[in-house]
Motif scaffolding. Structure first.
Motif, PDB file in Angstrom:
ATOM      1  N   UNK A 485       0.867  -1.184   0.000  1.00 28.97           N
ATOM      2  CA  UNK A 485       0.000   0.000   0.000  1.00 28.97           C
ATOM      3  C   UNK A 485       0.896   1.225   0.000  1.00 28.97           C
ATOM      4  N   UNK A 486       0.639   2.106  -0.932  1.00 30.39           N
ATOM      5  CA  UNK A 486       1.397   3.357  -0.918  1.00 30.39           C
ATOM      6  C   UNK A 486       0.494   4.419  -0.309  1.00 30.39           C
ATOM      7  N   UNK A 487       0.752   4.763   0.946  1.00 29.23           N
ATOM      8  CA  UNK A 487      -0.170   5.694   1.600  1.00 29.23           C
ATOM      9  C   UNK A 487       0.010   7.117   1.060  1.00 29.23           C
ATOM     10  N   UNK A 488      -1.027   7.916   1.244  1.00 32.55           N
ATOM     11  CA  UNK A 488      -0.945   9.325   0.835  1.00 32.55           C
ATOM     12  C   UNK A 488       0.184  10.024   1.556  1.00 32.55           C
ATOM     13  N   UNK A 489       0.354   9.677   2.834  1.00 34.28           N
ATOM     14  CA  UNK A 489       1.356  10.369   3.631  1.00 34.28           C
ATOM     15  C   UNK A 489       2.252   9.348   4.303  1.00 34.28           C
ATOM     16  N   UNK A 490       3.586   9.520   4.160  1.00 32.30           N
ATOM     17  CA  UNK A 490       4.538   8.756   4.950  1.00 32.30           C
ATOM     18  C   UNK A 490       5.700   9.705   5.184  1.00 32.30           C
ATOM     19  N   UNK A 491       5.673  10.351   6.321  1.00 32.12           N
ATOM     20  CA  UNK A 491       6.641  11.413   6.594  1.00 32.12           C
ATOM     21  C   UNK A 491       7.417  11.120   7.864  1.00 32.12           C
ATOM     22  N   UNK A 492       8.703  11.456   7.833  1.00 35.10           N
ATOM     23  CA  UNK A 492       9.521  11.420   9.038  1.00 35.10           C
ATOM     24  C   UNK A 492       9.867  12.864   9.360  1.00 35.10           C
ATOM     25  N   UNK A 493       9.685  13.231  10.622  1.00 32.12           N
ATOM     26  CA  UNK A 493       9.926  14.617  10.994  1.00 32.12           C
ATOM     27  C   UNK A 493      10.948  14.667  12.109  1.00 32.12           C
ATOM     28  N   UNK A 494      12.003  15.472  11.918  1.00 29.22           N
ATOM     29  CA  UNK A 494      12.984  15.720  12.972  1.00 29.22           C
ATOM     30  C   UNK A 494      12.781  17.139  13.463  1.00 29.22           C
ATOM     31  N   UNK A 495      12.768  17.261  14.792  1.00 25.78           N
ATOM     32  CA  UNK A 495      12.447  18.580  15.341  1.00 25.78           C
ATOM     33  C   UNK A 495      13.479  18.935  16.393  1.00 25.78           C
ATOM     34  N   UNK A 496      14.196  20.008  16.125  1.00 22.64           N
ATOM     35  CA  UNK A 496      15.246  20.427  17.056  1.00 22.64           C
ATOM     36  C   UNK A 496      14.629  21.124  18.260  1.00 22.64           C
ATOM     37  N   UNK A 497      15.447  21.191  19.330  1.00 21.23           N
ATOM     38  CA  UNK A 497      14.973  21.865  20.556  1.00 21.23           C
ATOM     39  C   UNK A 497      14.515  23.282  20.265  1.00 21.23           C
ATOM     40  N   UNK A 498      15.224  23.946  19.322  1.00 20.67           N
ATOM     41  CA  UNK A 498      14.853  25.330  19.022  1.00 20.67           C
ATOM     42  C   UNK A 498      13.682  25.398  18.050  1.00 20.67           C
TER      43      UNK A 498
END
Lengths: 698, 116
Positions: A485-498
């Motif tokens: 299945x190829x989903x509409x959304x497949x995201x990896x998010x990196x979020x810094x402290x700032x």
């Protein structure tokens, strides 16, 4: 500045909304589900129609007729007042239109009327038919006669010269099947065609002798020409467009289509001949009327309901509407595909079988041909499919159904419209497994640390890496049937402290999803910001029942120091609630009031100011001042007194000026007072001057 | 001694001034009295201003100018009414009084406008 910021955002939102609308239209294509009349129409009718004593007979008729078709109980308290109004209209010499409306309301309410009433009106109406010049005159007078005929059999309402009346109405028709309102009005209208057909049907039913067949076949010809002009939507709905814009109320496709439907069904009901109307177009008109949904105003609701009612009971072909209780089916719950077939007003259909013919997958053009019969559940009057075909996986599809009537006679009566396309969404729980996250050595690809992830539950891993290493995330998505299945959304998010965020799209090959972040190549993008990064994974799709948005944990990144020219991280978007929230309150600064002296001091000086005045008075007394010089004879005395009064008046005017008047009013008043003062002053002083001159000379 | 003689001289001067003034007609005396009254009223206002401060300065100005103005007008009247002034011999005192009244009314219109 700030006030301009929301504009692009709302504009963008509108564009997005529009795109979504276009997309949804594109996806749905020609497959739309039309639902028959339901309770939402009933509640809308109760809300929109509120016949009270103030409303006209026409509005009352529309309300009552809609209630009747929808099966809503009439309000009993309305009947007495409305009937009184009906009797009033019928017994007084009212206009043709009012008579017609009153008779229509009477037809629904069955008011107790004297038989003489009808007998009195019928000759008037017949005269009106003979002398009628416009289409509406014919419509009202013929319509009234038909109503009287239905109510009382004693009154003679037959038209001796039916043929000529028929011809007169027919004379107003145009070559394209539309009608004109009157002979001196060249504009033709579809709405008028509906009215004309209804009038012609009335004339046929009132005719004392058979109408000439050739006339009827001419009208039949007109009807087929009119139907040729039908406009078509992609979803199989047909409608009449009203091109004429004139003073006859608000007329659009709905009113025009409604009028023609009523006209054609009325004409079909009285003419012995078979009109040979194409079932597809009748069904298309029904679809158009249903596709309107629940109209927002009373007039449109009446047009819709009245036309649907005449389609429901017509003699030509009764449309059957195929609808689905739900178009979203869950594979995991093993939902059954259910289909309802009703007439447009929601009544039960005759015995029939629904065949599932084809299934189009949304992705591909080719269809799988199924040809499967749906079973019929007699208790719930629902057709159902036991199990979806084996190869149906999650996704969106277009199913094609066909209605097959059991009784061959019914095929003549009902319009089923061939194949019906219906959009179906199949959802399911997607299996997520083999998820792991690991830190790799850059050059050799050796695994430094590897952590297993449970994407269904909570995760809080903590990793550390430097710019010479890589981060790898792996997981697998499997549909219920084991497909990728190829989903509409497949995201990896990196979020810094700032709060600097970086989003990466996770790619896939088959069921395997993988993303490798090579920090060496990303240091620039990360703005050389070392420290803790939170990791979030988003996987979502419309057909995925277990879409998720999960924090996975964090990674401690050790990146090199930024060089001189490194770009700075962009300023973070301000929290919208701060940007659009209340502004800081403005504190107004007023000038501090001047310090005032103690009141006693001011009073003391007031008294002190009066002292010189007292001294002035005492001094006058000591000098022996007297008023002996004041004129004694009456006329000069009067003017002297007036002189002093006028001075006092001017001074009090000044006082008023100080207290409340403005300069302009003061100057106006002063002008008048000044002239008066001048006059009396001159008289007084000249008198004094003359007396002193006399004294001198004496 | 010299001091007492100076006092005597001053007293003698004062006496002669008084006796000379006693000969002044009554109507001029009335005008003099009016002028003194106006000047004293103005003085009291000035003292008040010195004590309290000049905050509503326009009010203070209008109060003082009203007094000074009317005193000046009264002096003008006195000049015109005085019979010894040959210059105004042909001018009847009634006419002078009419001028005085008119000027006072105009003056006080302005004063009232300025009073605030």
């Amino acid at each position: 500045m700030n006030s301009q910021v929301p504009l692009p955002i709302t504009r963008m939102a509108k564009v997005l909304e529009f795109l979504v609308l276009i997309l949804s239209v594109l996806i749905c294509g020609e497959a739309v589900i039309f639902k028959p009349i339901s309770d939402s129409h009933r509640s809308a009718a109760l809300e929109l129609f509120n016949p009270t004593h103030g409303s006209s007979l026409e509005e009352t008729y529309e309300a009552l007729r809609t209630f009747e078709v929808l099966g809503i109980e009439k309000q009993p308290d309305l009947r007495a007042a409305t009937c009184a109004s009906v009797v009033d209209t019928l017994s007084s010499p009212s206009a043709l239109k009012d008579l017609f409306q009153a008779l229509r309301v009477n037809g629904l309410l069955n008011c107790e009327l004297k038989k003489k009433t009808f007998a009195g009106i019928a000759p008037r109406l017949k005269d009106a038919v003979k002398s009628a010049s416009s289409l509406l005159d014919y419509y009202y007078s013929v319509g009234s006669l038909v109503l009287i005929k239905g109510l009382s059999s004693d009154v003679d309402v037959h038209l001796e010269s039916a043929d000529s009346v028929f011809r007169a109405i027919k004379a107003l028709s145009q070559s394209d099947g539309r009608w004109r309102y009157s002979s001196n009005n060249p504009e033709s209208s579809t709405y008028a065609a509906g009215i004309a057909l209804e009038s012609l049907a009335g004339v046929i039913s009132l005719a004392s002798s058979e109408i000439d067949q050739s006339l009827i076949s001419m009208v039949k010809n007109d009807i087929s020409k009119l139907l040729d002009d039908l406009e078509k939507y992609d979803d199989g709905a047909y409608y009449f467009d009203e091109k004429l814009v004139d003073a006859h109320g608000h007329q659009g496709p709905l009113s025009a289509s409604s009028a023609v439907v009523r006209g054609i069904t009325a004409f079909a009901a009285v003419s012995a001949e078979n009109l040979n109307l194409p079932g597809e177009k009748i069904l298309g008109l029904a679809r158009f009327l249903l596709g309107v949904g629940v109209p927002g105003n009373a007039k449109d609701l009446y047009y819709q309901i009245e036309a649907l009612a005449s389609l429901e009971n017509n003699r030509v072909s009764i449309p059957l509407i195929l609808s689905l209780p739900t178009s979203v089916l869950s594979l995991t719950r093993k939902d059954q595909l259910k289909v309802n077939v009703n007439t447009i007003l929601g009544a039960a259909a005759p015995s029939l079988t629904i065949k599932l013919r084809q299934i189009f997958s949304s992705g591909s053009k080719d269809a799988s041909v199924i040809d499967q019969d749906l079973k019929f559940d007699h208790k719930n009057a629902v057709h159902y499919l036991d199990a979806l075909p084996k190869d149906i996986d999650v996704g969106s599809y277009i199913f094609t159904f066909e209605i097959v009537l059991h009784d061959s006679e019914h095929k003549m009566i009902y319009a089923t419209g061939g194949r019906t396309k219906v959009p179906i969404y199949v959802t399911g729980v997607i299996k997520v497994d083999n998820a792991e996250i690991s830190v790799l050595d850059s050059d050799l690809g050796n695994v430094e640390t590897r952590k297993k992830l449970d994407l269904a539950g909570e995760n809080s891993i903590s990793l550390s890496a430097n710019h010479l290493q890589k981060l790898r995330l792996l997981f697998q998505l499997t549909s219920p049937l084991g497909h990728a299945l190829k989903p509409h959304q497949a995201f990896l998010k990196l979020r810094h402290e700032s709060k600097v965020e970086h989003i990466f799209v996770v790619g896939n090959s088959g069921i395997q999803f993988e993303i490798i972040l090579d920090f060496l190549g990303l240091v620039e993008k990360f703005f050389y910001l070392s420290g803790r990064y939170d990791i979030q994974l988003t996987v979502g799709d419309a057909v995925m029942e277990n879409s998720f948005f999960q924090p996975l944990g964090s990674v401690e990144l050790d990146l090199p120091e930024p060089p001189e020219k490194a770009s700075r991280p962009p300023p973070q978007a301000v929290d919208p609630s701060l940007r659009f929230g209340p502004k800081a309150e403005i504190a107004h600064i007023f000038r501090a009031p001047e310090k005032k002296p103690p009141t006693n001091l001011s009073y003391a000086f007031l008294a002190l100011v009066l002292l010189p005045f007292i001294g002035f008075l005492v001094g006058l007394l000591r000098l022996g001042v007297n008023l002996k010089n004041f004129p004694t004879s009456s006329a000069p005395a009067t003017s002297a007194i007036l002189f002093h009064l006028a001075i006092a008046a001017v001074l009090s005017l000044y006082l008023l000026f100080w207290l409340k008047l403005n300069l302009f009013t003061t100057l106006k008043a002063l002008g008048f007072l000044g002239v008066f003062l001048l006059f009396v002053g001159h008289r007084t002083l000249s008198h004094l001057a003359s007396t002193s001159a006399k004294l001198k000379s004496a | 001694m010299a001091k007492s003689s100076a006092t005597k001289d001053a007293l003698a001067l004062f006496q002669s001034l008084r006796s000379a003034y006693a000969a002044t007609p009554t109507n001029l005396k009335i005008i003099d009295l009016y002028v003194v009254f106006a000047i004293f009223t103005a003085l009291i206002q000035v003292v008040y201003m010195a004590l309290v401060g000049s905050f509503p300065f326009n009010s203070f100005l209008s109060g003082v100018l009203s007094c000074i103005g009317t005193a000046v007008l009264a002096v003008c009247l006195r000049i015109q009414v005085n019979k010894e002034n040959k210059e105004f011999k042909d001018l009847p005192p009634e006419r002078a009084f009419a001028d005085f009244v008119l000027c006072n009314l105009v003056l006080h219109l302005v004063i009232m406008n300025f009073l605030g």
